[in-house]
Scaffold this active site. Structure first.
Site, PDB file in Angstrom:
ATOM      1  N   ASN A  10       0.872  -1.174   0.000  1.00  0.00           N
ATOM      2  CA  ASN A  10       0.000   0.000   0.000  1.00  0.00           C
ATOM      3  C   ASN A  10       0.906   1.221   0.000  1.00  0.00           C
ATOM      4  OD1 ASN A  10      -1.771   2.058   0.436  1.00  0.00           O
ATOM      5  ND2 ASN A  10      -2.365   1.434   2.514  1.00  0.00           N
ATOM      6  N   TRP A  11       0.999   1.845  -1.163  1.00  0.00           N
ATOM      7  CA  TRP A  11       1.911   2.990  -1.281  1.00  0.00           C
ATOM      8  C   TRP A  11       1.375   4.274  -0.656  1.00  0.00           C
ATOM      9  CZ3 TRP A  11       3.973   2.701  -7.047  1.00  0.00           C
ATOM     10  CH2 TRP A  11       4.902   1.658  -7.125  1.00  0.00           C
ATOM     11  N   LYS A  12       0.089   4.273  -0.302  1.00  0.00           N
ATOM     12  CA  LYS A  12      -0.510   5.481   0.287  1.00  0.00           C
ATOM     13  C   LYS A  12      -0.259   6.687  -0.633  1.00  0.00           C
ATOM     14  CE  LYS A  12      -0.104   3.264   4.724  1.00  0.00           C
ATOM     15  NZ  LYS A  12       0.026   3.358   6.176  1.00  0.00           N
ATOM     16  N   HIS A  96      -9.378   1.263   4.704  1.00  0.00           N
ATOM     17  CA  HIS A  96      -8.111   1.435   5.429  1.00  0.00           C
ATOM     18  C   HIS A  96      -8.326   2.384   6.618  1.00  0.00           C
ATOM     19  CE1 HIS A  96      -4.032   2.618   6.382  1.00  0.00           C
ATOM     20  NE2 HIS A  96      -3.661   1.474   5.824  1.00  0.00           N
ATOM     21  N   GLU A 168      -5.175  -4.737  10.493  1.00  0.00           N
ATOM     22  CA  GLU A 168      -4.157  -3.709  10.704  1.00  0.00           C
ATOM     23  C   GLU A 168      -4.435  -2.991  12.022  1.00  0.00           C
ATOM     24  OE1 GLU A 168      -2.181  -2.602   6.703  1.00  0.00           O
ATOM     25  OE2 GLU A 168      -3.814  -1.212   7.061  1.00  0.00           O
ATOM     26  N   GLY A 174       2.838   2.488  10.806  1.00  0.00           N
ATOM     27  CA  GLY A 174       3.798   3.584  10.683  1.00  0.00           C
ATOM     28  C   GLY A 174       4.482   3.955  11.984  1.00  0.00           C
ATOM     29  N   SER A 214       3.746  -1.970  10.303  1.00  0.00           N
ATOM     30  CA  SER A 214       5.198  -2.011  10.493  1.00  0.00           C
ATOM     31  C   SER A 214       5.821  -3.356  10.097  1.00  0.00           C
ATOM     32  CB  SER A 214       5.559  -1.627  11.927  1.00  0.00           C
ATOM     33  OG  SER A 214       5.135  -0.292  12.201  1.00  0.00           O
ATOM     34  N   GLY A 235       3.027  -0.892   4.219  1.00  0.00           N
ATOM     35  CA  GLY A 235       3.069   0.518   3.870  1.00  0.00           C
ATOM     36  C   GLY A 235       4.497   0.956   3.587  1.00  0.00           C
ATOM     37  N   GLY A 236       5.102   1.629   4.553  1.00  0.00           N
ATOM     38  CA  GLY A 236       6.424   2.243   4.381  1.00  0.00           C
ATOM     39  C   GLY A 236       7.476   1.358   3.724  1.00  0.00           C
TER      40      GLY A 236
HETATM   41  P1  13P Z   1       3.244   0.583   7.630  1.00  0.00           P
HETATM   42  O1  13P Z   1       3.756  -0.708   7.021  1.00  0.00           O
HETATM   43  O2  13P Z   1       3.941   1.796   7.133  1.00  0.00           O
HETATM   44  O3  13P Z   1       3.158   0.474   9.122  1.00  0.00           O
HETATM   45  O4  13P Z   1       1.725   0.744   7.100  1.00  0.00           O
HETATM   46  C1  13P Z   1       0.856  -0.315   7.213  1.00  0.00           C
HETATM   47  C2  13P Z   1      -0.363  -0.013   6.438  1.00  0.00           C
HETATM   48  O5  13P Z   1      -1.132   0.866   6.797  1.00  0.00           O
HETATM   49  C3  13P Z   1      -0.594  -0.761   5.197  1.00  0.00           C
HETATM   50  O6  13P Z   1      -1.879  -0.550   4.707  1.00  0.00           O
END
Ligand code: 13P
Length: 250
Positions: A10-12, A96, A168, A174, A214, A235-236
């Protein structure tokens, strides 16, 4: 019961189209031939258009991060299922926590979006998870049960066949804090239990439930070794091709 794992990025709100192109250039080489798991990358709307041709013919599917439930209409700033399908999107993240937290998404809109995605033939990745105060107040079970129950409301098992759920915990997103495999397994068991009530045991046994929060190359192996965890929503650590490839290969 063996369920094929899904490693989803998920690149956000990151990456321009050019940056997306560069990502795929490097990432596809790193994961070439990897068919043990399913790989999905969910770029922002504007980067979809370069990501789809870039990933075409590869082992990587492309998803969107959101969708509207109406087919079309006066909904400024929104995107429909048919628009996503028209450019080759196959998956979509729904509900999300950032959308629930900042953009007014509710259990009801999650349900509408889930029904629209399934009706259109998109593979939904429905996100659920508790915030820190809920966990500390011992409400995690209730929250997960309620979010799942209401997401699945009036959805038939037949229609929901492609459904993927992502657990999640909001406090792990994050933050560098990861749920332990046991915490994730307990949460997944609650979600699977609700899926059994909504759709039947056979459906629940096959439902893939991903963990997100994370996930990093350093913890991916331990998390993915837990049999209740059927993959990850990252995410990150999915923004860098080497890092996401390392997670895919856990
Ligand atoms: P992180 O991996 O940055 O904690 O984000 C998780 C997330 O929200 C994936 O949708």
């Amino acid at each position: 019961m063996s369920r094929k794992k899904v490693l989803a990025a998920n690149w956000k709100m990151y990456k321009t189209p050019d940056q997306a192109r560069h990502f795929f250039h490097d990432f596809l080489t790193l994961v070439h031939g990897h068919d043990r798991d399913e790989i999905v990358v969910c770029p922002n709307y504007l980067a979809l258009d370069v990501s789809i041709p870039a990933a075409k013919g590869s082992n990587v599917a492309i998803g969107a991060q959101n969708v509207h439930w109406e087919k079309e209409g006066a909904f400024t700033g929104e995107i429909s299922t048919s628009m996503l399908l028209a450019i080759g999107v196959t998956h979509v993240i729904i509900g999300h926590s950032e959308r629930r937290q900042y953009f007014g998404e509710t259990d009801d809109t999650v349900n509408l979006k889930l029904k629209a995605a399934l009706e259109a033939g998109l593979i939904p990745i429905v996100c659920v998870g508790e915030v820190l105060e809920e966990r500390e107040a011992g409400l995690t079970d209730d929250v997960l049960r309620r979010q799942s129950l209401r997401a699945f409301h009036k959805v038939s098992a037949k229609k929901a066949a492609s459904l993927i759920v992502a657990y999640e915990p909001v406090w792990a997103i994050g933050t560098g804090k990861t749920a332990t495999p046991q915490m994730a397994a307990d949460a997944h068991a609650i979600i699977r239990g609700q899926a059994a009530e909504s759709f039947g045991q056979e459906f629940a046994d096959q439902l893939r439930i991903l963990y997100g929060g994370s996930v990093k190359p350093e913890n991916a192996h331990t998390l993915m070794s837990e049999k209740e965890i059927d993959g990850a929503l990252v995410g990150g650590a999915s923004l860098d091709p080497k890092s996401f490839a390392a997670i895919v290969k856990y």
